[in-house]
Design a protein around this motif. Structure first.
Motif, mmCIF file in Angstrom:
data_model
loop_
_atom_site.group_PDB
_atom_site.id
_atom_site.type_symbol
_atom_site.label_atom_id
_atom_site.label_comp_id
_atom_site.label_asym_id
_atom_site.label_seq_id
_atom_site.Cartn_x
_atom_site.Cartn_y
_atom_site.Cartn_z
ATOM 1 N N UNK A 44 74.922 29.383 80.029
ATOM 2 C CA UNK A 44 73.766 30.140 79.552
ATOM 3 C C UNK A 44 72.473 29.655 80.185
ATOM 4 N N UNK A 45 72.220 28.355 80.141
ATOM 5 C CA UNK A 45 70.970 27.816 80.681
ATOM 6 C C UNK A 45 70.903 27.977 82.198
ATOM 7 N N UNK A 46 72.047 27.826 82.869
ATOM 8 C CA UNK A 46 72.051 27.947 84.326
ATOM 9 C C UNK A 46 71.809 29.389 84.768
ATOM 10 N N UNK A 47 72.456 30.361 84.109
ATOM 11 C CA UNK A 47 72.237 31.763 84.462
ATOM 12 C C UNK A 47 70.784 32.154 84.194
ATOM 13 N N UNK A 48 70.233 31.707 83.081
ATOM 14 C CA UNK A 48 68.832 32.008 82.770
ATOM 15 C C UNK A 48 67.899 31.411 83.820
ATOM 16 N N UNK A 49 68.140 30.160 84.192
ATOM 17 C CA UNK A 49 67.295 29.500 85.192
ATOM 18 C C UNK A 49 67.463 30.155 86.568
ATOM 19 N N UNK A 50 68.689 30.519 86.904
ATOM 20 C CA UNK A 50 68.944 31.198 88.184
ATOM 21 C C UNK A 50 68.141 32.482 88.287
ATOM 22 N N UNK A 88 73.795 31.912 71.555
ATOM 23 C CA UNK A 88 73.014 31.120 72.507
ATOM 24 C C UNK A 88 71.906 31.968 73.121
ATOM 25 N N UNK A 89 72.248 33.196 73.520
ATOM 26 C CA UNK A 89 71.232 34.069 74.102
ATOM 27 C C UNK A 89 70.196 34.478 73.066
ATOM 28 N N UNK A 90 70.611 34.701 71.832
ATOM 29 C CA UNK A 90 69.650 35.041 70.785
ATOM 30 C C UNK A 90 68.661 33.908 70.560
ATOM 31 N N UNK A 91 69.160 32.670 70.639
ATOM 32 C CA UNK A 91 68.257 31.530 70.477
ATOM 33 C C UNK A 91 67.280 31.468 71.650
ATOM 34 N N UNK A 92 67.791 31.676 72.855
ATOM 35 C CA UNK A 92 66.918 31.649 74.035
ATOM 36 C C UNK A 92 65.852 32.737 73.933
ATOM 37 N N UNK A 93 66.255 33.869 73.381
ATOM 38 C CA UNK A 93 65.310 34.964 73.259
ATOM 39 C C UNK A 93 64.298 34.724 72.136
ATOM 40 N N UNK A 149 53.942 28.211 76.953
ATOM 41 C CA UNK A 149 55.053 28.625 76.128
ATOM 42 C C UNK A 149 56.390 28.106 76.632
ATOM 43 N N UNK A 150 57.367 28.056 75.745
ATOM 44 C CA UNK A 150 58.720 27.673 76.141
ATOM 45 C C UNK A 150 59.321 28.774 77.016
ATOM 46 N N UNK A 151 60.421 28.442 77.669
ATOM 47 C CA UNK A 151 61.107 29.431 78.493
ATOM 48 C C UNK A 151 61.972 30.301 77.594
ATOM 49 N N UNK A 152 61.621 31.566 77.497
ATOM 50 C CA UNK A 152 62.370 32.509 76.680
ATOM 51 C C UNK A 152 62.979 33.585 77.563
ATOM 52 N N UNK A 153 64.020 34.217 77.056
ATOM 53 C CA UNK A 153 64.630 35.330 77.778
ATOM 54 C C UNK A 153 64.489 36.609 76.989
ATOM 55 N N UNK A 261 78.375 38.414 80.160
ATOM 56 C CA UNK A 261 77.203 38.651 79.320
ATOM 57 C C UNK A 261 76.061 37.902 79.981
ATOM 58 N N UNK A 262 75.015 38.598 80.353
ATOM 59 C CA UNK A 262 73.999 37.999 81.213
ATOM 60 C C UNK A 262 72.618 38.211 80.643
ATOM 61 N N UNK A 263 71.684 37.399 81.083
ATOM 62 C CA UNK A 263 70.309 37.603 80.650
ATOM 63 C C UNK A 263 69.776 38.867 81.293
ATOM 64 N N UNK A 264 68.875 39.525 80.588
ATOM 65 C CA UNK A 264 68.371 40.806 81.066
ATOM 66 C C UNK A 264 67.700 40.668 82.415
#
Length: 566
Positions: A44-50, A88-93, A149-153, A261-264
């Motif tokens: 999750x964190x790697x795909x978001x950062x990528x 995990x994605x809901x938390x990131x968002x 701000x924190x990194x959000x997706x 399942x990927x970040x938007x």
């Protein structure tokens, strides 16, 4: 979560694609999860950062904190014993994470999940984080973060479990997240294209989350073998320098069945990025300013006492808002906002709310950004979870068989005296019901980025083949009209100046569109909506106005709203 539909030319997809080459300066390194079953965190964190790095064109290449996500996303998760990707994605968002340097990963050594160190109201400044851009390490090493701000997706979405769809998603947006079944022989993988050997078939297997970063064809054998190129989280010493290849197009080990399942496909955002509105009394930061206008303002401030400048009930505070995509946790907040629009109308507001949440790739909710650093306790409630506004659209034509939509259409027909009958009957029309609701004390300027984002999302959804190719939009506006009958009031009414708009930006929208109906809701309103007035006060009648605009008028509507608010 339903898979999205994609439109693309399958023949244009390349035979092979290697993200390690294409994104050599931005792709996250392979990491080692160690003695902690946290592949759900690593992928999750790697795909978001990528995706942040790719979509920012290398300006924001930051490894995101896996320990932050592991330790703080603990509701319904099992830490080092596994976790749910959607949560995990809901938390990131919802909350976001800090960067890796600020909160390094340690659970791989201990096999334990420590207590969360990032308060939900914290940010990069309160955490005293530094941001070191991996693509420009020397110039970014400062004690003051470049962002607060924190990194959000945005919300995650699912793509269909088809080979070409996965390839196109990678090509267009970046690595995708996948879940695969791990068989005993996978642990022994060294090189080549992996295919389950079938041995030890009775031995219990588990699931593992990974990143697909490319694809290709192995020509080393007599028969060519198509494969996925996948980043694992077991360190560089495992497999092919931390990566592995696995058979493509045959759902090997369920890697395609569990649709990635990927970040938007949007850049990660920090609090306030969509709508950052500071409500505060202007102050001078530099007393040596040579602006004559500012000097004059200063002299006026010196002549007035504090209580003269701001009354006891008129003090202003700084508030920041962020636009976010709606999720299940926003249900009650969205429903309350719809209630203030429809009041006692016989409409299933729960059903409408569910439609808004289901299409979370369209529309935004408005939330407060909380930057207070005394945030260790949660006993004061989740202020950051409260929904202060909603801007969205529902396709009344596409959902014509849904009961709550039938009720809305009946409501609109009654309030417009059947003026919408022909519009609804025409099968070629795609009619969207616009929602533009928020708390009454939030300034109208916040509507501009929310409406801009909505228009952008409608266009993207239309291009992706989703049912958002509108021909018309309907907006129900809230207003208050003076009830006085004296000559002066009649003059005001003729000029339209006897109306108070609840959402000021809807005045120019009403001027552009066609007004189909206007009606009083005094008998449906309570005092909080209609107001209570003294005898000497001007009396106002709470009303609703139904406005129709065409899809072609939408760009002009945005322009007029901006000009009006300026």
């Amino acid at each position: 979560m339903h898979p999205i539909k994609q439109k693309y030319d399958r023949k244009a997809l390349p035979v092979s694609f290697d993200g390690r080459i294409e994104w050599r300066d931005t792709l996250q390194d392979v990491r080692d999860q160690g003695w902690c079953g946290a592949s759900w965190v690593f992928s999750t964190s790697a795909v978001a950062a990528d995706r942040l790095a790719i979509q920012s064109r290398g300006t924001e290449v930051y490894p995101l904190s896996m320990q932050n996500l592991l330790a703080c996303n603990n509701r319904g998760q099992q830490g080092c014993n596994g976790g749910h990707l959607d949560r995990a994605w809901n938390y990131m968002r919802r909350f976001g994470v800090v960067n890796e340097e600020c909160y390094p990963y340690i659970s791989g050594r201990t096999g334990q999940v420590e207590k969360c160190k990032v308060p939900r109201r914290g940010n990069l400044a309160t955490m005293k984080c530094r941001l070191i851009n991996a693509a420009a390490r020397s110039s970014q090493d400062t004690d003051k973060p470049q962002r607060k701000g924190l990194f959000r997706t945005p919300p995650a979405y699912r793509i269909a479990p088809f080979e070409d769809d996965i390839m196109n998603e990678i090509l267009q947006h970046g690595p995708v997240q996948a879940t695969m079944r791990v068989h005993p022989d996978f642990f022994l993988y060294r090189t080549g294209v992996y295919r389950y050997s079938g041995t030890n078939s009775q031995q219990r297997t588990g699931y593992h989350s990974v990143r697909i970063v490319g694809w290709g064809v192995d020509l080393s054998k007599r028969i060519p073998v198509k494969y996925w190129l996948v980043a694992n989280s077991w360190g560089r010493q495992w497999g092919e320098d931390g990566y592995f290849r696995i058979v493509r197009g045959e759902n090997e080990s369920d890697i395609e069945k569990f649709a990635p399942q990927v970040s938007a496909g949007l850049r990660l955002v920090g609090c306030g990025s969509m709508a950052n509105l500071n409500q505060k009394r202007p102050i001078e930061e530099d007393s040596s300013s040579d602006s004559s206008g500012e000097e004059e303002d200063d002299s006026q401030d010196e002549e007035m006492g504090e209580e003269e400048q701001l009354g006891e009930n008129d003090r202003e505070i700084q508030v920041e808002f962020a636009g976010q995509s709606p999720i299940v946790e926003d249900f009650h907040g969205i429903k309350s906002l719809l209630h203030q629009l429809f009041l006692k109308a016989h409409i299933n507001l729960s059903g409408l709310t569910e439609l808004i949440i289901q299409q979370n790739y369209i529309g935004s909710i408005l939330q407060q950004c909380v930057d207070s650093d005394d945030s260790d306790g949660e006993e004061d409630g989740n202020a950051e979870d409260e929904v202060f506004g909603v801007t969205s659209v529902i396709n009344l034509s596409h959902h014509k068989d849904v009961e709550c939509v039938k009720e809305v259409k009946q409501y609109l027909l009654e309030k417009t005296q059947k003026k919408l009958v022909e519009l609804f009957k025409n099968p070629s029309n795609q009619i969207g019901l616009l929602f533009n609701e928020r708390f009454i004390n939030i300034p109208p300027q916040v509507s501009v980025p929310l409406l801009e984002n909505l228009c952008k999302e409608i266009l993207e959804a239309k291009e992706a083949g989703k049912p958002f190719d509108f021909t018309h939009f309907i907006l129900i506006s809230k207003l208050h009209e003076s009830t006085r009958k004296d000559p002066e009031s009649k003059k005001k009414k003729a000029k339209g100046s006897d109306i108070l708009w609840v959402n000021a930006e809807e005045e120019p929208i009403s001027e552009i569109g066609e007004v189909l109906g206007e009606y009083s809701v005094r008998n449906e309103s309570d005092s909080a909506v209609s107001g209570t007035w003294d005898e000497d006060d001007e009396q106002f009648d709470p009303k609703r106005r139904i406005v129709l605009i065409t899809a072609a008028q939408l760009p002009d509507m945005l322009t007029k709203v901006k000009e009006f608010l300026q």
